[in-house]
Design a protein around this motif. Structure first.
Motif, short mmCIF file in Angstrom:
data_model
loop_
_atom_site.label_atom_id
_atom_site.label_comp_id
_atom_site.label_asym_id
_atom_site.label_seq_id
_atom_site.Cartn_x
_atom_site.Cartn_y
_atom_site.Cartn_z
N UNK A 27 0.76 -1.18 0.06
CA UNK A 27 -0.02 -0.07 0.07
C UNK A 27 0.81 1.36 -0.08
N UNK A 28 0.29 2.39 -0.53
CA UNK A 28 1.20 3.82 -0.71
C UNK A 28 0.62 4.40 0.56
N UNK A 29 1.57 4.87 1.40
CA UNK A 29 1.07 5.67 2.52
C UNK A 29 2.09 6.92 2.79
N UNK A 30 1.65 7.64 3.61
CA UNK A 30 2.90 8.79 3.70
C UNK A 30 4.12 8.60 4.14
N UNK A 31 5.05 9.12 3.64
CA UNK A 31 6.75 8.65 3.68
C UNK A 31 6.98 8.61 5.28
N UNK A 32 6.64 9.53 6.09
CA UNK A 32 6.93 9.74 7.45
C UNK A 32 6.48 8.10 8.20
N UNK A 33 5.02 8.00 8.06
CA UNK A 33 4.25 6.98 8.68
C UNK A 33 5.09 5.86 8.18
N UNK A 34 5.59 5.58 6.73
CA UNK A 34 5.95 4.39 6.05
C UNK A 34 7.55 4.18 7.09
N UNK A 35 8.18 5.22 7.11
CA UNK A 35 9.47 5.05 7.72
C UNK A 35 9.15 4.62 9.03
N UNK A 36 8.63 5.00 9.77
CA UNK A 36 8.13 4.74 11.07
C UNK A 36 7.86 2.95 11.16
N UNK A 37 6.96 2.54 10.34
CA UNK A 37 6.53 1.14 10.38
C UNK A 37 7.77 0.21 9.90
N UNK A 38 8.46 0.85 8.77
CA UNK A 38 9.91 0.06 8.53
C UNK A 38 10.73 0.01 9.54
N UNK A 39 10.77 0.77 10.08
CA UNK A 39 11.91 1.02 11.63
C UNK A 39 11.43 0.17 12.66
N UNK A 40 10.20 -0.16 12.81
CA UNK A 40 9.74 -0.67 13.91
C UNK A 40 9.47 -2.36 13.44
N UNK A 41 9.94 -2.62 12.17
CA UNK A 41 9.81 -3.90 11.56
C UNK A 41 8.52 -4.46 11.24
N UNK A 42 7.50 -3.58 11.32
CA UNK A 42 5.89 -4.06 10.73
C UNK A 42 5.92 -4.11 9.55
N UNK A 43 6.74 -3.41 8.68
CA UNK A 43 6.59 -3.29 7.23
C UNK A 43 7.78 -3.12 6.69
N UNK A 44 8.13 -3.40 5.14
CA UNK A 44 9.20 -3.19 4.51
C UNK A 44 9.26 -2.24 3.31
N UNK A 45 10.08 -1.50 2.99
CA UNK A 45 9.69 -0.76 1.58
C UNK A 45 9.44 -1.54 0.43
N UNK A 46 8.75 -1.33 -0.32
CA UNK A 46 8.27 -2.13 -1.44
C UNK A 46 8.56 -1.24 -2.71
N UNK A 47 9.28 -1.83 -3.73
CA UNK A 47 9.30 -1.04 -5.15
C UNK A 47 8.00 -0.73 -5.43
N UNK A 48 7.85 0.42 -6.29
CA UNK A 48 6.65 0.69 -7.08
C UNK A 48 6.66 0.02 -8.41
N UNK A 49 5.80 -0.87 -8.96
CA UNK A 49 5.71 -1.40 -10.07
C UNK A 49 5.00 -0.72 -11.16
#
Length: 59
Positions: A27-49
């Protein structure tokens, strides 16, 4: 920023009034929220296809 969920959020949990994406979904989400989720191990960055064009897909 596009993320891929690494965990399944508890049933009924919401993000901005909408259910969280299921584990493995992107899912696309705001960058700040995405970075927080990645840093906490809940999500990983995914490439745009990019969607394939009719010519690229062989149709």
């Amino acid at each position: 920023m596009r993320i891929r969920m690494l965990v399944q959020m508890p049933p009924g949990s919401l993000r901005n009034g909408r259910p969280w994406p299921d584990k493995g979904k992107t899912e696309d989400i705001p960058a700040g929220e995405a970075r927080h989720l990645v840093a906490s191990g809940v999500a990983e960055a995914a490439p745009h296809t990019r969607a394939k064009t009719r010519t690229e897909s062989g149709r």
